[in-house]
Enzyme design. Structure first.
Site, PDB file in Angstrom:
ATOM      1  N   CYS A   1      49.632  23.274  -2.260  1.00  0.00           N
ATOM      2  CA  CYS A   1      48.812  22.060  -2.153  1.00  0.00           C
ATOM      3  C   CYS A   1      47.555  22.160  -3.017  1.00  0.00           C
ATOM      4  O   CYS A   1      46.708  23.019  -2.766  1.00  0.00           O
ATOM      5  CB  CYS A   1      48.459  21.860  -0.682  1.00  0.00           C
ATOM      6  SG  CYS A   1      47.151  20.691  -0.341  1.00  0.00           S
TER       7      CYS A   1
ATOM      8  N   CYS B   1      44.282  21.635  -1.128  1.00  0.00           N
ATOM      9  CA  CYS B   1      44.017  22.803  -0.280  1.00  0.00           C
ATOM     10  C   CYS B   1      43.315  23.887  -1.091  1.00  0.00           C
ATOM     11  O   CYS B   1      42.408  24.558  -0.601  1.00  0.00           O
ATOM     12  CB  CYS B   1      45.316  23.359   0.297  1.00  0.00           C
ATOM     13  SG  CYS B   1      46.198  22.205   1.367  1.00  0.00           S
TER      14      CYS B   1
END
Length: 102
Positions: A23, A26
């Site tokens: 991600c 993230c």
């Protein structure tokens, strides 16, 4: 899951970061969380949970994590705040500090 429940039952606020290694957003949160920990030290805990790790699945289902990153702040076992997506350092610090001395 029991260990997680014990962890979030702390008197000290616990910020849980649900993330995935693939991600992009993230990855953007990682330095923010490091800076937050440097600023607040032992006044809070940060726990990172990879949503793709089988051992974390129960927590992911229990808290209905549908997107990453999802940040959740717990204290004494109660969820105090939750938000998905990237959060800027100063905003996140302000949110956590509200719960440090309450």
């Amino acid at each position: 899951m029991e260990k997680f429940e014990e962890l979030i039952s702390s008197e000290v606020p616990v910020l849980v970061d649900y993330y995935a290694t693939w991600c992009g957003p993230c990855k953007m949160m990682h330095p923010v969380l490091e800076d937050l920990k440097a600023r607040l030290g032992d006044k809070m805990k940060i726990v990172k949970l990879d949503v793709d790790v089988p051992a974390n699945r129960q927590s992911v289902y229990t808290y209905q994590i549908q997107s990453v990153p999802t940040l959740m702040l717990f204290r004494k076992g109660q969820m105090l705040w939750r938000q998905s997506g990237v959060v800027r350092l100063n905003e996140l610090q302000g949110i956590v500090e509200k719960y440090i001395n309450n």
